[in-house]
Design a protein around this motif. Structure first.
Motif, PDB file in Angstrom:
ATOM      1  N   THR A  54       0.828  -1.210   0.000  1.00  0.00           N
ATOM      2  CA  THR A  54       0.000   0.000   0.000  1.00  0.00           C
ATOM      3  C   THR A  54       0.861   1.259   0.000  1.00  0.00           C
ATOM      4  N   LEU A  55       1.943   1.247   0.792  1.00  0.00           N
ATOM      5  CA  LEU A  55       2.851   2.395   0.833  1.00  0.00           C
ATOM      6  C   LEU A  55       3.529   2.611  -0.522  1.00  0.00           C
ATOM      7  N   LEU A  56       3.903   1.514  -1.188  1.00  0.00           N
ATOM      8  CA  LEU A  56       4.538   1.617  -2.501  1.00  0.00           C
ATOM      9  C   LEU A  56       3.597   2.237  -3.526  1.00  0.00           C
ATOM     10  N   ILE A  57       2.353   1.779  -3.531  1.00  0.00           N
ATOM     11  CA  ILE A  57       1.367   2.310  -4.481  1.00  0.00           C
ATOM     12  C   ILE A  57       1.130   3.800  -4.227  1.00  0.00           C
ATOM     13  N   SER A  58       1.058   4.177  -2.943  1.00  0.00           N
ATOM     14  CA  SER A  58       0.834   5.593  -2.622  1.00  0.00           C
ATOM     15  C   SER A  58       2.005   6.451  -3.081  1.00  0.00           C
ATOM     16  N   CYS A  59       3.225   5.875  -3.080  1.00  0.00           N
ATOM     17  CA  CYS A  59       4.400   6.620  -3.552  1.00  0.00           C
ATOM     18  C   CYS A  59       4.294   6.963  -5.034  1.00  0.00           C
ATOM     19  N   LEU A  60       3.666   6.080  -5.800  1.00  0.00           N
ATOM     20  CA  LEU A  60       3.484   6.342  -7.225  1.00  0.00           C
ATOM     21  C   LEU A  60       2.661   7.602  -7.456  1.00  0.00           C
ATOM     22  N   GLY A  61       1.820   7.928  -6.465  1.00  0.00           N
ATOM     23  CA  GLY A  61       1.016   9.139  -6.557  1.00  0.00           C
ATOM     24  C   GLY A  61       1.843  10.401  -6.633  1.00  0.00           C
ATOM     25  N   GLU A  62       3.118  10.325  -6.195  1.00  0.00           N
ATOM     26  CA  GLU A  62       3.988  11.498  -6.208  1.00  0.00           C
ATOM     27  C   GLU A  62       4.297  11.976  -7.632  1.00  0.00           C
ATOM     28  N   VAL A  63       4.259  11.047  -8.588  1.00  0.00           N
ATOM     29  CA  VAL A  63       4.598  11.428  -9.967  1.00  0.00           C
ATOM     30  C   VAL A  63       3.440  11.235 -10.944  1.00  0.00           C
ATOM     31  N   ALA A  64       2.391  10.559 -10.499  1.00  0.00           N
ATOM     32  CA  ALA A  64       1.292  10.239 -11.421  1.00  0.00           C
ATOM     33  C   ALA A  64       0.677  11.484 -12.052  1.00  0.00           C
ATOM     34  N   LEU A  65       0.611  12.555 -11.268  1.00  0.00           N
ATOM     35  CA  LEU A  65      -0.036  13.771 -11.759  1.00  0.00           C
ATOM     36  C   LEU A  65       0.963  14.874 -12.137  1.00  0.00           C
ATOM     37  N   VAL A  66       2.226  14.496 -12.361  1.00  0.00           N
ATOM     38  CA  VAL A  66       3.234  15.482 -12.782  1.00  0.00           C
ATOM     39  C   VAL A  66       2.828  16.200 -14.072  1.00  0.00           C
ATOM     40  N   PRO A  67       2.294  15.484 -15.096  1.00  0.00           N
ATOM     41  CA  PRO A  67       1.829  16.211 -16.294  1.00  0.00           C
ATOM     42  C   PRO A  67       0.767  17.258 -15.980  1.00  0.00           C
ATOM     43  N   VAL A  68      -0.119  16.932 -15.021  1.00  0.00           N
ATOM     44  CA  VAL A  68      -1.143  17.899 -14.589  1.00  0.00           C
ATOM     45  C   VAL A  68      -0.469  19.102 -13.935  1.00  0.00           C
ATOM     46  N   ASN A  69       0.553  18.817 -13.129  1.00  0.00           N
ATOM     47  CA  ASN A  69       1.287  19.880 -12.445  1.00  0.00           C
ATOM     48  C   ASN A  69       1.954  20.816 -13.445  1.00  0.00           C
ATOM     49  N   ILE A  70       2.583  20.251 -14.476  1.00  0.00           N
ATOM     50  CA  ILE A  70       3.249  21.059 -15.507  1.00  0.00           C
ATOM     51  C   ILE A  70       2.237  21.933 -16.242  1.00  0.00           C
ATOM     52  N   CYS A  71       1.068  21.359 -16.548  1.00  0.00           N
ATOM     53  CA  CYS A  71       0.012  22.133 -17.221  1.00  0.00           C
ATOM     54  C   CYS A  71      -0.479  23.281 -16.345  1.00  0.00           C
ATOM     55  N   LEU A  72      -0.685  23.006 -15.062  1.00  0.00           N
ATOM     56  CA  LEU A  72      -1.130  24.055 -14.134  1.00  0.00           C
ATOM     57  C   LEU A  72      -0.132  25.205 -14.098  1.00  0.00           C
ATOM     58  N   LEU A  73       1.167  24.868 -14.004  1.00  0.00           N
ATOM     59  CA  LEU A  73       2.205  25.895 -13.911  1.00  0.00           C
ATOM     60  C   LEU A  73       2.278  26.736 -15.186  1.00  0.00           C
ATOM     61  N   ASN A  74       2.148  26.089 -16.335  1.00  0.00           N
ATOM     62  CA  ASN A  74       2.258  26.808 -17.613  1.00  0.00           C
ATOM     63  C   ASN A  74       1.016  27.615 -17.958  1.00  0.00           C
ATOM     64  N   VAL A  75      -0.155  27.112 -17.552  1.00  0.00           N
ATOM     65  CA  VAL A  75      -1.412  27.771 -17.919  1.00  0.00           C
ATOM     66  C   VAL A  75      -1.838  28.793 -16.864  1.00  0.00           C
ATOM     67  N   PHE A  76      -1.848  28.385 -15.608  1.00  0.00           N
ATOM     68  CA  PHE A  76      -2.385  29.241 -14.540  1.00  0.00           C
ATOM     69  C   PHE A  76      -1.315  29.971 -13.731  1.00  0.00           C
ATOM     70  N   GLY A  77      -0.053  29.557 -13.862  1.00  0.00           N
ATOM     71  CA  GLY A  77       0.994  30.209 -13.080  1.00  0.00           C
ATOM     72  C   GLY A  77       1.171  29.574 -11.713  1.00  0.00           C
ATOM     73  N   ARG A  78       2.098  30.135 -10.929  1.00  0.00           N
ATOM     74  CA  ARG A  78       2.456  29.539  -9.634  1.00  0.00           C
ATOM     75  C   ARG A  78       1.394  29.792  -8.561  1.00  0.00           C
ATOM     76  N   LYS A  79       0.924  31.016  -8.471  1.00  0.00           N
ATOM     77  CA  LYS A  79      -0.018  31.383  -7.396  1.00  0.00           C
ATOM     78  C   LYS A  79      -1.314  30.583  -7.476  1.00  0.00           C
ATOM     79  N   MET A  80      -1.919  30.543  -8.644  1.00  0.00           N
ATOM     80  CA  MET A  80      -3.188  29.848  -8.800  1.00  0.00           C
ATOM     81  C   MET A  80      -3.018  28.342  -8.639  1.00  0.00           C
TER      82      MET A  80
END
Length: 497
Positions: A351-377
């Protein structure tokens, strides 16, 4: 007479050639003088060199420093059940181990930032590697609980130095690549977290927790030798007045990337105010600093709260699971005792291993947020979603449902931590960037100091009571992030205030 005519014609021809050559020479001289008069800054040089082989090397080596940091921090979650059993510890004693690690980080965070701004980033990061590896190795020989706590606090101090590697890395990356490379660094954090969990799964049942810690030092030792390939920050060198060293570094990077430096010479005045804490509280940065300190407090409070809560919920099986298996019911039979001497089972590690995968699973979403909405938003959205997920952990669900919730929660708190790192490195000027990062990481460790007592002590009394502080802190922080006065999206790094 004929000879005289020939000599006269030759003289006239030579004079014409000289007259034609002189303007050309003058033009060439003017060009040379113009090139000599041209100047450029480190920011312009970094942007012109662009992305290349050097940045791949930088990404791998400096990203690997996150492996070391993650292993040292995640080790607390894996080793807690073992030391609880060996030394018959109460909940508050187990929580104190995590607290003292973060206390060491908090104390050395500001000191490391000051030294990095005054004497160089490279020295602090390298010293952090050596320090943390040495004291982590000594931890495996701790004869008592008291020694274990002391040695882990020393490890926390070393990890504070390693964390300055983020500043060193950021100062070499061109503006348009920062929103891609810096979020991707979470891959290394995930690798570090998974490595220590796998070590716990494989080594602890057969050789014990002491050998697990000894083996976990290996990445630090390897990085100590690899770190010679990373130069001192060119931005730091020019701020310290060492322009020649900065030029040498930039020329080496340009050669590696098969690029060229801007024409002219590097000119930037030395900064006498390096490492001055007054810059952080000046009129330009006062509001930003105060809001950032709270953002860092919450980032650490929420992240380590999620890590330690998941470990505690699994160890003591405090979950409201609708499809409880036999192991879950057996663990609950111990709930009247003060000491839960129950080591992790295979399913817990899984269970701990699977939860660790969550650290990178949404990295593409994170990159999109930073490029589209900026850091504050991005910070505002991530913190609000994390608050919702914290409260959802208490919902009665299946074991699969809990794993999915934990996966998403780890994704959100990890992305939030990553964005606040990026924003801090971008918003402060070079003369106070490491000190600003040091202050911020110290405030974050206050959150780390408090989190274990809520996630590991209060959790035994009431799950909902323990999860509520994390959710409330995230909501308040979302408001603070929205009120940040500076947006750093697409902005170059400042050299001075």
């Amino acid at each position: 007479m004929g000879d005289c005519d020939i000599q006269l014609v030759t003289a006239i021809h030579l004079q014409e050639v000289e007259l034609q050559e002189k303007p050309a020479d003058n033009q060439q001289g003017t060009k040379n003088n113009h090139a000599a008069d041209q100047t450029y800054t480190v920011e312009e040089a970094v942007e012109m060199i662009g992305f290349g082989r050097f940045h791949i090397l930088l990404f791998v080596i400096m990203g690997s420093s996150n492996i070391v940091e993650a292993m040292e921090i995640m080790l607390l979650a894996v080793v807690s059940p073992e030391i609880r059993c060996e030394w018959r510890l109460d909940d508050w004693q187990v929580a104190l181990v995590s607290t003292m690690v973060f206390f060491g980080f908090m104390v050395c965070g500001v000191l490391g930032g000051y030294i990095a701004d005054r004497y160089g980033r490279w020295k602090v990061v390298f010293g952090g590697f050596v320090w943390s590896a040495y004291f982590s190795f000594l931890t495996s020989f701790a004869p008592s609980y008291g020694w274990f706590v002391f040695l882990r606090s020393m490890v926390g101090c070393g990890v504070a130095g390693v964390s300055q590697g983020f500043v060193l890395k950021t100062e070499f990356i061109p503006t348009k690549y920062r929103t891609y490379l810096l979020p991707l660094a979470t891959i290394f954090w995930m690798i570090g977290s998974m490595l220590i969990i796998v070590l716990g799964m494989v080594v602890v049942p057969s050789l014990g927790w002491r050998w697990m810690i000894r083996l976990s030092v290996t990445p630090s030792v390897i990085l100590i030798f690899l770190f010679k390939f990373i130069p001192e920050s060119a931005r730091y060198n020019v701020s310290a007045g060492n322009v020649q060293a900065a030029v040498k570094t930039l020329q080496w990077i340009a050669k590696m990337n098969r690029a060229s430096l801007p024409p002219g010479r590097l000119v930037e005045p030395p900064e006498k105010e390096r490492g001055n804490w007054r810059i952080l509280l000046s009129s330009s940065f006062r509001r930003t600093s105060l809001l950032l300190w709270y953002s860092w407090f919450v980032a650490s409070f929420a992240y380590y709260g999620s890590v330690l809560s998941s470990s505690e919920l699994l160890e003591k099986n405090l979950l409201c699971v609708t499809d409880a298996d036999r192991e879950h019911q057996v663990k609950h039979s111990h709930e009247d005792g003060l000491c839960y001497c129950i080591p992790f089972g295979f399913s817990d590690y899984q269970t701990l291993l699977i939860s660790c995968l969550g650290e990178v699973a949404l990295v593409p979403v994170n990159i999109c947020l930073l490029n589209v909405f900026g850091r504050k938003m991005s910070l505002t959205v991530l913190q609000l979603l994390a608050a919702i997920l914290f409260m959802m952990v208490n919902i009665c669900t299946t074991m699969f449902g809990f794993t999915a919730l934990l996966f998403l929660l780890r994704s959100l708190v990890s992305m939030n931590f990553n964005v606040v790192y990026i924003y801090t490195a971008e918003v402060y000027p070079t003369v106070a960037r490491s000190l600003g990062m040091g202050f911020c990481t110290s405030f974050s460790r206050i959150g780390g100091v408090i989190a274990p007592f809520i996630a590991q002590v209060l959790m035994s009394q009431s799950v909902i009571l323990a999860l509520s502080p994390f959710a409330v802190a995230c909501v308040v922080c979302a408001l603070g992030s929205f009120l940040l006065p500076i947006e750093t999206k697409g902005r170059g790094l400042l050299q001075n205030s």
